[in-house]
Design an enzyme around this catalytic site. Structure first.
Site, PDB file in Angstrom:
ATOM      1  N   ARG A  60       0.789  -1.152   0.078  1.00 22.68           N
ATOM      2  CA  ARG A  60      -0.236  -0.045   0.111  1.00 22.68           C
ATOM      3  C   ARG A  60       0.780   1.484   0.030  1.00 22.68           C
ATOM      4  NH1 ARG A  60      -5.147   0.331   3.737  1.00 22.68           N
ATOM      5  NH2 ARG A  60      -3.535   0.913   5.260  1.00 22.68           N
ATOM      6  N   ASP A  61       2.042   1.317   0.082  1.00 21.02           N
ATOM      7  CA  ASP A  61       2.900   2.279  -0.183  1.00 21.02           C
ATOM      8  C   ASP A  61       4.188   2.378  -0.821  1.00 21.02           C
ATOM      9  OD1 ASP A  61       3.304   5.168   0.227  1.00 21.02           O
ATOM     10  OD2 ASP A  61       4.519   4.914   2.310  1.00 21.02           O
TER      11      ASP A  61
END
Length: 224
Positions: free
Chosen positions: A60-61
């Protein structure tokens, strides 16, 4: 390495393999990266994602600063602070906050929605953005100021790029997440012919809630 006396035990040292740099610095400092560099970097990232995603974990990042690099061009994904596990007893479509990922690398399905339904395809989009990294600040400002118009063909945007690389990039940056390949599917792309080997692209068993039992335990100093 333990202190001889528990009374003198005050610090914990966690030792990791040294990675001299990160991909952000590599892109910024080297304007002579070859096609082989690009291919090897992307292959390593997709191989790592295959392992992460088969464990049902979403990073997610993903962004260049969260990808460590060493002098041998080996990469390691780091900073799992925003990562989440999709446990087997939750729906395949996960409802989580959409405020994830640095904006430049955020998938379209995460933009402008009150809540998001998303899949591991969000990480695939981020990898596509990294693969096509625009490192010129003036170019960034110019692109953000432009009005909506038809997309420029990748062949025109990257005239000297390997056609196979552009074909894979188009798959990674598909607007609809359902049209993006999984990490495993991307590794089988013709772009990696001669480099990819299934036996060195391991999968992982999905993570279970039992593995998070430590979060429900009160840990004493003696336990540590």
């Amino acid at each position: 390495m333990l202190s001889p006396s528990r009374r003198d035990f005050k610090d914990i040292y966690v030792i990791f393999e040294l990675m001299e740099s990160d991909l952000h610095q590599v892109i910024k400092a080297n304007d002579d990266l070859t096609r082989e560099h690009h291919q090897f970097f992307l292959y390593q990232l997709l191989r790592a994602l295959k392992y992460i995603h088969t464990a049902n974990v979403y990073h997610r990042d993903l962004k260049p600063k969260n990808i460590l690099a060493n002098a041998n061009c080996k990469l390691k994904i780091c900073d799992f602070g925003l990562a989440r596990v999709a446990f087997n007893d939750t729906p395949m479509t996960i409802f989580w906050t959409d405020y994830v990922a640095t904006r430049w690398y955020r998938a379209p399905e995460l933009c402008g929605s009150f809540f998001s339904k998303y899949t591991p395809a969000i990480d695939i989009w981020s990898i596509g953005c990294i693969f096509a990294e625009v490192c010129n600040e003036k170019a960034r400002r110019y692109l953000t100021s432009m009005r909506k118009k038809q997309p420029i063909p990748f062949e025109q945007k990257f005239p000297n790029a390997d056609p196979l690389a552009l074909h894979l990039l188009q798959r990674l940056l598909a607007f609809d997440p359902k049209d993006r390949p999984t990490a495993e599917e991307a590794l089988a792309d013709p772009y990696f012919k001669g480099l990819a080997r299934v036996e060195r692209e391991p999968s992982c068993q999905p993570i279970t809630k039992m593995e998070f039992e430590f979060e429900r335990r009160r840990v004493t100093k003696d336990d540590i």
